[in-house]
Scaffold this active site. Sequence first.
Site, PDB file in Angstrom:
ATOM      1  N   TYR A 168      38.822  44.653  40.049  1.00 61.81           N
ATOM      2  CA  TYR A 168      38.012  43.462  39.754  1.00 61.81           C
ATOM      3  C   TYR A 168      36.682  43.527  40.509  1.00 61.81           C
ATOM      4  O   TYR A 168      35.613  43.255  39.942  1.00 61.81           O
ATOM      5  CB  TYR A 168      38.822  42.227  40.153  1.00 61.81           C
ATOM      6  CG  TYR A 168      38.191  40.905  39.797  1.00 61.81           C
ATOM      7  CD1 TYR A 168      38.236  40.410  38.493  1.00 61.81           C
ATOM      8  CD2 TYR A 168      37.564  40.119  40.764  1.00 61.81           C
ATOM      9  CE1 TYR A 168      37.675  39.186  38.171  1.00 61.81           C
ATOM     10  CE2 TYR A 168      37.004  38.898  40.454  1.00 61.81           C
ATOM     11  CZ  TYR A 168      37.063  38.426  39.153  1.00 61.81           C
ATOM     12  OH  TYR A 168      36.498  37.216  38.839  1.00 61.81           O
ATOM     13  N   LYS A 172      32.891  43.569  38.928  1.00 59.73           N
ATOM     14  CA  LYS A 172      31.927  42.495  39.191  1.00 59.73           C
ATOM     15  C   LYS A 172      30.698  43.001  39.938  1.00 59.73           C
ATOM     16  O   LYS A 172      29.593  42.496  39.747  1.00 59.73           O
ATOM     17  CB  LYS A 172      32.616  41.358  39.962  1.00 59.73           C
ATOM     18  CG  LYS A 172      33.708  40.643  39.150  1.00 59.73           C
ATOM     19  CD  LYS A 172      33.140  40.022  37.882  1.00 59.73           C
ATOM     20  CE  LYS A 172      34.156  39.191  37.134  1.00 59.73           C
ATOM     21  NZ  LYS A 172      33.592  38.565  35.925  1.00 59.73           N
TER      22      LYS A 172
HETATM   23  P1  NAD Z   1      39.800  32.022  32.554  1.00 65.24           P
HETATM   24  O1  NAD Z   1      40.926  32.994  32.592  1.00 65.24           O
HETATM   25  O2  NAD Z   1      40.106  30.576  32.473  1.00 65.24           O
HETATM   26  O3  NAD Z   1      38.786  32.379  31.405  1.00 65.24           O
HETATM   27  C1  NAD Z   1      38.484  33.681  31.030  1.00 65.24           C
HETATM   28  C2  NAD Z   1      38.194  33.676  29.552  1.00 65.24           C
HETATM   29  O4  NAD Z   1      37.928  35.018  29.135  1.00 65.24           O
HETATM   30  C3  NAD Z   1      39.403  33.167  28.748  1.00 65.24           C
HETATM   31  O5  NAD Z   1      38.950  32.273  27.765  1.00 65.24           O
HETATM   32  C4  NAD Z   1      39.927  34.434  28.100  1.00 65.24           C
HETATM   33  O6  NAD Z   1      40.560  34.227  26.873  1.00 65.24           O
HETATM   34  C5  NAD Z   1      38.644  35.231  27.932  1.00 65.24           C
HETATM   35  N1  NAD Z   1      38.904  36.641  27.725  1.00 65.24           N
HETATM   36  C6  NAD Z   1      39.687  37.465  28.470  1.00 65.24           C
HETATM   37  N2  NAD Z   1      39.715  38.688  27.909  1.00 65.24           N
HETATM   38  C7  NAD Z   1      38.934  38.633  26.795  1.00 65.24           C
HETATM   39  C8  NAD Z   1      38.565  39.574  25.800  1.00 65.24           C
HETATM   40  N3  NAD Z   1      39.017  40.829  25.834  1.00 65.24           N
HETATM   41  N4  NAD Z   1      37.739  39.171  24.801  1.00 65.24           N
HETATM   42  C9  NAD Z   1      37.295  37.900  24.749  1.00 65.24           C
HETATM   43  N5  NAD Z   1      37.612  36.965  25.660  1.00 65.24           N
HETATM   44  C10 NAD Z   1      38.420  37.329  26.672  1.00 65.24           C
HETATM   45  O7  NAD Z   1      38.930  32.334  33.828  1.00 65.24           O
HETATM   46  P2  NAD Z   1      37.661  31.591  34.467  1.00 65.24           P
HETATM   47  O8  NAD Z   1      38.037  31.283  35.833  1.00 65.24           O
HETATM   48  O9  NAD Z   1      37.112  30.541  33.576  1.00 65.24           O
HETATM   49  O10 NAD Z   1      36.667  32.847  34.522  1.00 65.24           O
HETATM   50  C11 NAD Z   1      35.483  32.973  33.773  1.00 65.24           C
HETATM   51  C12 NAD Z   1      34.639  34.057  34.400  1.00 65.24           C
HETATM   52  O11 NAD Z   1      34.284  33.681  35.723  1.00 65.24           O
HETATM   53  C13 NAD Z   1      35.364  35.393  34.522  1.00 65.24           C
HETATM   54  O12 NAD Z   1      34.471  36.442  34.276  1.00 65.24           O
HETATM   55  C14 NAD Z   1      35.802  35.421  35.967  1.00 65.24           C
HETATM   56  O13 NAD Z   1      35.957  36.722  36.454  1.00 65.24           O
HETATM   57  C15 NAD Z   1      34.651  34.703  36.632  1.00 65.24           C
HETATM   58  N6  NAD Z   1      34.964  34.126  37.940  1.00 65.24           N
HETATM   59  C16 NAD Z   1      35.903  33.137  38.064  1.00 65.24           C
HETATM   60  C17 NAD Z   1      36.165  32.596  39.306  1.00 65.24           C
HETATM   61  C18 NAD Z   1      37.154  31.490  39.524  1.00 65.24           C
HETATM   62  O14 NAD Z   1      37.339  31.082  40.683  1.00 65.24           O
HETATM   63  N7  NAD Z   1      37.810  30.954  38.514  1.00 65.24           N
HETATM   64  C19 NAD Z   1      35.491  33.080  40.425  1.00 65.24           C
HETATM   65  C20 NAD Z   1      34.552  34.085  40.261  1.00 65.24           C
HETATM   66  C21 NAD Z   1      34.288  34.593  39.004  1.00 65.24           C
END
Ligand code: NAD
Length: 258
Positions: A168, A172
Amino acid sequence: MSQAELTLFNPINKPLAGKVAVVTGGSRGIGAAIAKVLAKNGAYVVINYQLRMDCAKAVVKEIEEQGGFSCAIQSDVSKPNDVKNLIEEVIKRYGQIDILINNAGITRDRTFRKLSNEEWGEVIDVNLNSVFYTTSEVINHMLEQNYGRIINISSIIGQAGGFGQTNYAASKAGIIGLTKSLALETAKNGITVNSVCPGFIETEMVEEMPENVRENIVSKIPMKRLGKTDEIAEAVLFLIQANYITGQSINVNGGLYM
Ligand code: NAD
């Protein structure tokens, strides 16, 4: 749909009226919050989803109930042909893409010595290769119109590392390097490319952590709370409206990493 028609759909003078935005993984979590904020500000928002059509349709419905414009299109963004079809469909329907939000992401956490090739590859494909695929498909449209906003959702883990998260973190950190290099290449063409690095945000991704791990994280955050999805969406909106900011990574993390 022409630019004039898109603007007509938004008679109220909202800042993103007439703009078409694509949000990958927009059916829940941070992506859904971004989609709603962009629609509230007048953009026509295409919500990409991989599997959960019901969730994507629910976000579209919520946007429409609030007077916004949105649609949902299925595509696995880790597959180049799927992405090609997604962007072709958007161009066929709306004739333009102004804003691309690369938000889709997954985790497959495992300490390095136990990490399989599959767990490495899956995370790199969904989190990093997808950014290359989507951006490759939209960049010529943006160059032709001399305008584009690309926001890549990275993570604090790409900056600081994370235990059990080499895959991951690599994906990133890769996003941050891609963002800066593409920003250099497109800056003179009206295109800005930035990333947002969320800290720990209240989403299903974080809810899946064991409670003691979550509590330990919160105790280390200077603001002593998790972030909210809306707080990430506001940073994205800011970057879309900022004309003189490119190649940057904006940290939205409650002070956890400076
Ligand atoms: P989440 O799991 O709720 O959402 C991720 C979304 O990506 C989901 O809707 C999922 O269906 C979609 N997805 C996954 N694989 C896919 C694919 N192959 N094709 C199309 N869609 C796909 O997670 P989140 O927390 O909302 O994360 C959103 C972004 O933010 C991600 O990139 C994550 O790495 C990043 N992020 C999240 C956090 C956190 O604390 N939640 C922190 C840092 C970064």
